[in-house]
Design an enzyme around this catalytic site. Structure first.
Site, PDB file in Angstrom:
ATOM      1  CE  LYS A 224      -2.513   4.338   1.263  1.00  0.00           C
ATOM      2  NZ  LYS A 224      -1.789   5.332   0.429  1.00  0.00           N
TER       3      LYS A 224
ATOM      4  CB  SER B  69       0.025   9.115  -0.268  1.00  0.00           C
ATOM      5  OG  SER B  69      -1.000   9.857  -0.865  1.00  0.00           O
TER       6      SER B  69
ATOM      7  CB  SER C  48      -3.736   8.415   0.880  1.00  0.00           C
ATOM      8  OG  SER C  48      -2.754   7.730   0.109  1.00  0.00           O
TER       9      SER C  48
END
Length: 559
Positions: A131, A230, A206
């Protein structure tokens, strides 16, 4: 010199991403101009037989082949780079690929193996995606904000350094939402990341770039972060395994985000994987490195193996409590079907006991956590968005501007809400203790529920910009309980009909009820999560391992 507009910055970001993909060799194939909603089969139509075989091999099966020299790291990295490039074209999940660095690393590992006749470490040659807000030295670190576009990582994040020493290869960086506080992935630098099983739905957030990439098998193991769901939301939405560990077990140094240093609700680093074994590999590798020696906030807790084997061998059953609803928002029919199917199969296993879990004031839990998410009144988020003039994304408005719990708190108010948090945790622990069926030698409750089996959300992956109920994931962030997501099945509109005549409990429940139209959710993965008590991370993983073996999860295929 005139300041660049946010649109100019976004165009630059996308040009650099596209340029990185253009450097993959052989070039990434073009995808059809007109795409079906479900694009999970397209990579198989465009990649070579070897590339398909490599990228659809699970991490625990790739590693022995790499460690024995049966396959080279260069071949594996090339295959995943090409599939990651396809995943970008199909779902918009990549911020950049790293072909030069990844292939240089792969060559080094192949040369090392040729010279030494053995792998460099336990993750020798394994590609891992990351990420974007988890920092890489010298690479961009924007955390979803246009105004942070020029921020660079000063060092490799601690978790990446550990994995690097274990022999892995970093090759792809993935998308995240504006503010990092959505259960979807949408920002003004790269746009919206969609779900590979149904492009009208969200990949989650996320860590939604990771979810979409892994869902298309452009990665087999990725790294995300979780403060309200997330890691678990993208894992659930994309048919993956995703783990939210208890806080301070996995390093977080080297992140980019707002409110660094805030300790009221602690975000954690966690893995997403195509397999449960991938989750184990990640956790064991991180903990074996003793991260507490470098990052003192990490707790010095070695990894405990086989947490369930001895109790079961001694005749103690695994006790699983079913959370059918949190009594705030009722899950959609596909989720209820998954719960029922799993429960029915578990009831037939003689070493597993099933009971129902009564939710304890989950509405209060949201009030507390929502009050502690932004103790500065979200001023850092507001400043970071407004600095570039970029527009507010719909779910940024939802979680900040439309959230009645977002207020600038005084020190005394922070203390108040922190005390509320601790009291709620105490009451929930007492609630769990009441499941005890015996008393231990020192008078402690014994033979309690081991794990809770629960929804990950009130439905499968929702339509874009509608993921507005966090309670099934944020509940466990507030309590700081480890939670492990696993795939079960897929939405079947012919089976998962609307519950006609249902009377919603409240407006949140009504919003969720109105969302469900069976055909809209066609092919969406249906997942559940297993939750344990604080710092019983190993027990949760072992429990799922045992359950999978007993009832044959998942009940359908996802590749």
């Amino acid at each position: 010199m005139a300041k660049s507009s946010w649109k100019d910055i976004a165009a630059t970001a996308q040009e650099l991403r596209d340029a990185s993909i253009s450097r993959i060799d052989p070039p990434v194939p073009d995808v059809p101009q007109k795409l079906a909603n479900n694009v999970t089969n397209i990579p198989k139509q465009l990649l070579t037989t070897d590339e398909i075989l490599i990228t659809e091999t699970l991490p625990e099966d790739l590693l022995p082949s790499l460690a024995s020299g049966k396959i080279t790291s260069t071949a594996v990295v090339n295959a995943f780079l090409r599939r990651a490039g396809l995943a970008q074209k199909l779902t918009n999940c990549i911020t950049e690929v790293l072909p030069e660095e990844a292939l240089s690393r792969a060559k080094y590992l192949d040369d090392y193996y040729h010279e030494h006749g053995s792998p460099l470490g336990p993750l020798h040659g394994l590609p891992i995606s990351v990420k974007e807000h988890i920092g890489m030295k010298g690479k961009g670190l924007n955390a979803g904000f246009v105004s942070w576009w020029d921020h660079k990582g000063e060092e490799d994040a601690h978790v990446l350094r550990i994995l690097w020493r274990a022999g892995c290869v970093f090759y792809a960086r993935t998308t995240q939402p504006q503010t990092l506080m959505h259960l979807e992935t949408s920002n003004n630098l790269y746009g919206v990341t969609v779900n590979p099983f149904n492009r009208d739905l969200t990949s989650g957030g996320s860590s939604g770039g990771e979810g979409a990439l892994l869902g298309l098998r452009g990665s087999c193991l990725g790294i995300g972060s979780d403060i309200g769901g997330s890691v678990r939301s993208p894992a659930a939405n994309c048919g993956l395994y995703g783990f939210r560990p208890t806080s301070y077990r996995v390093p977080v140094r080297g992140w980019s985000s707002t409110m660094l240093g805030e300790e009221q609700i602690v975000a954690v680093t966690g893995p997403l994987s195509a397999s449960l074994e991938g989750i184990k590999l990640f956790m064991r590798t991180i903990i074996a490195a003793k991260p507490w020696l470098v990052e003192p906030s990490c707790l010095p807790l070695p990894w405990k193996n086989a947490e369930l084997e001895q109790p079961i061998a001694r005749g103690k059953n695994l006790k699983v409590a079913m959370l059918w609803s949190d009594d705030v928002v009722r899950p959609h029919p596909p989720i209820l079907r998954a719960l029922k199917e799993v429960a029915q199969k578990l009831e037939k296993v003689t070493t597993i006991e099933i009971t129902d879990w009564s939710p304890y004031n989950h509405d209060e839990a949201w009030e507390i956590i929502a009050s502690l998410y932004f103790p500065d009144g979200a001023q850092e988020e507001i400043n970071a968005i407004d600095a570039s003039g970029e527009p507010w994304r719909p779910l940024s408005r939802f979680i900040i501007q439309e959230n009645p719990h977002v207020k600038h708190l005084s020190v005394e108010e922070v203390w108040h809400w922190t005390n509320r948090r601790e009291e709620y945790r105490r009451k929930y622990a007492e609630h769990w203790n009441q499941t005890a069926t015996s008393i231990g030698p020192d008078g402690e409750p014994a033979d309690m529920v081991d794990v809770i089996l629960a929804p990950v959300g009130p439905g499968a992956a929702p339509p874009l910009d509608s993921a507005k109920y966090w309670g099934y994931t944020s509940q466990w962030n507030l309590l700081d309980y480890p939670a492990l997501v696993f795939p079960v099945s897929k939405v079947d509109p012919e089976v998962d009909k609307v519950e006609e005549g249902y009377e919603p409990m409240n407006e949140k429940d009504a919003f969720n009820y109105r969302l469900y139209e069976p055909e809209v959710y066609r092919d969406a993965p249906v997942s559940l999560q297993l939750i344990g008590r604080r710092y019983e991370d190993e027990k949760v993983i072992d429990a799922l391992d045992y359950i999978k073996a007993q009832i044959g999860l998942p009940f359908t295929t996802f590749t």
